[in-house]
Design an enzyme around this catalytic site. Structure first.
Site, mmCIF file in Angstrom:
data_model
loop_
_atom_site.group_PDB
_atom_site.id
_atom_site.type_symbol
_atom_site.label_atom_id
_atom_site.label_comp_id
_atom_site.label_asym_id
_atom_site.label_seq_id
_atom_site.Cartn_x
_atom_site.Cartn_y
_atom_site.Cartn_z
ATOM 1 N N LYS A 39 -17.281 17.914 70.530
ATOM 2 C CA LYS A 39 -18.536 17.743 69.967
ATOM 3 C C LYS A 39 -19.078 17.783 70.687
ATOM 4 O O LYS A 39 -20.083 18.767 69.906
ATOM 5 C CB LYS A 39 -18.107 16.120 69.397
ATOM 6 C CG LYS A 39 -18.912 15.930 67.761
ATOM 7 C CD LYS A 39 -17.804 15.686 66.652
ATOM 8 C CE LYS A 39 -18.683 15.868 65.457
ATOM 9 N NZ LYS A 39 -18.797 15.046 64.561
ATOM 10 N N LYS B 48 -10.588 16.891 57.857
ATOM 11 C CA LYS B 48 -10.943 17.148 57.204
ATOM 12 C C LYS B 48 -12.353 17.144 56.354
ATOM 13 O O LYS B 48 -12.735 17.898 56.089
ATOM 14 C CB LYS B 48 -10.880 15.541 56.201
ATOM 15 C CG LYS B 48 -11.326 15.028 57.083
ATOM 16 C CD LYS B 48 -11.101 13.051 57.095
ATOM 17 C CE LYS B 48 -10.628 11.976 57.914
ATOM 18 N NZ LYS B 48 -10.282 10.849 57.759
ATOM 19 N N LYS C 280 -6.169 21.907 64.502
ATOM 20 C CA LYS C 280 -5.395 21.145 64.021
ATOM 21 C C LYS C 280 -5.997 20.963 63.083
ATOM 22 O O LYS C 280 -6.610 21.138 62.035
ATOM 23 C CB LYS C 280 -5.816 19.798 64.238
ATOM 24 C CG LYS C 280 -5.642 18.269 64.107
ATOM 25 C CD LYS C 280 -5.697 16.961 64.161
ATOM 26 C CE LYS C 280 -6.921 17.356 63.890
ATOM 27 N NZ LYS C 280 -8.089 15.781 64.586
#
Ligand code: TYM
Length: 327
Positions: A111, A197, A194
């Site tokens: 991130k 969501k 991966k």
């Protein structure tokens, strides 16, 4: 009796990755062990959330836990923000973990690369200390999670051992447990990343997805070059991912799936897997809708769970405060 502890963050729609990697496996420990499942909503606010959505998703997740078979008579179900000991222990544990250790967390590094220091909140950086507090408050022996959480559990172990070395035995050192298949479900349009969501909609299947959309997405899912249904994660990551999804939804082993599709092509396999996932999800969605519609019951389940959890957590926190000299 062993304690099994885990949770799901209410920060977006649940995907089949959350289901296959984590949630699906939780009910089977009930009755055998003390089982505690929670909704880490304080973790969710480490990225900006819409308040109305956050509240809704928190209750959605309580309903999903019940839908997959978590039984409030056998398990404790709690909401993190309603048991203040989580935040309190996290603050204390902050002082038993270094900036260097936190900076090595992959989730943070990924991130940080994208967002830069001005785009990241301090809470996001500090997230693993709160996760350690969640786990250590309940003397958790096992934490069933997907592979992406293992590094955080390793750090939790280090924090627990460090604290125990300084003050004597205080925390149980927990173990992360990942399932044999489904520990890392990958994106449908890029098997190198991966399923998540927060990613764009084509890459993932949410638990609330319609049958039509599920069938379409599996049809469009990327595959590897030869037309063989064989599990080989290194050389055939896309089809291996689909085989893991198939296995997770049917409980058939990889070998059984390979045998069944030995002389079939990708198109048939993708159409079958779409049907299987759509069918299972439509059954789950039905149950979910029933359970979710009774909000009063959901609140009373978390009231009971929160108060049981508070009792355990406050005893642990009291010991920690005594040991560290906090009045
Ligand atoms: P979260 O909410 O991102 O994910 C919930 C669970 O789903 C698993 N998972 C996956 N498994 C397989 N394939 C995937 N593509 C996939 N995506 C997600 C995750 O590994 C996880 O088990 N930090 C945690 C929440 C948390 C927690 C805790 C968990 C906070 N405190 C204490 C256990 C114990 C998280 O963000 O999970």
């Amino acid at each position: 009796m062993k304690t099994v502890f885990s949770g799901l963050k209410p920060s977006g729609d649940m995907t089949i990755g959350n289901y296959l990697g984590a949630m699906k496996h939780w009910p089977k420990d009930q009755g055998k062990h003390r089982t505690i499942f929670f909704i880490p909503n304080l973790h969710a606010i480490t990225t900006r959330q819409d308040p109305i959505q956050l509240k809704k998703r928190t209750l959605d997740l309580v309903a999903w836990l019940l839908t997959v078979g978590v039984d409030p008579d056998q398990s404790i179900i709690l909401v993190q923000s309603m048991v203040p000991q989580h935040a309190e222990l996290a603050w204390i544990l902050n002082n038993y973990v270094t900036m260097g250790e936190m900076s090595r967390m992959t989730q943070y590094k990924d991130k940080a690369k994208k967002a830069g220091p001005e785009g990241l909140l301090v809470g996001f950086f500090d997230y693993p200390a709160l996760m350690a507090a969640d786990i250590l408050l309940y003397d958790s022996n096992e934490v069933p999670v997907g592979e992406d959480q293992i590094q955080h559990i390793e750090l939790t172990r280090d924090i627990a051992k460090r604290f125990n070395t300084i003050y004597g035995d205080t925390f149980v050192v927990p173990k992360g447990v990942i399932p044999d298949t489904g520990a890392r479900i990958m994106s449908l349009d890029n098997p190198k990343i991966k399923m998540s969501k927060s990613d764009h909609p084509d890459s993932s299947i949410s638990l609330t997805e319609s049958t039509d959309s599920i069938l379409k997405k599996f049809k469009r899912a990327v595959t590897d070059s030869d037309n063989k249904i064989a599990y080989d994660k290194a050389n055939k990551p896309a089809i291996s991912n689909l085989i893991e999804i198939y296995s997770g939804f049917t409980d058939a082993s990889v070998a059984e799936i390979e045998k069944k599709y030995a002389d079939k092509n990708y198109a048939i396999f993708k159409s079958d897997i779409g049907e299987i996932v759509a069918h299972k999800l439509s059954l789950l969605q039905n149950d979910f809708n029933n359970i979710r519609s009774d909000e009063a019951s959901l609140y009373s389940i978390i009231d009971v769970g929160n108060s049981k959890a508070s009792q355990i957590a406050s005893e642990k926190l009291k010991i920690v405060k005594e040991k560290t000299g906090l009045l």
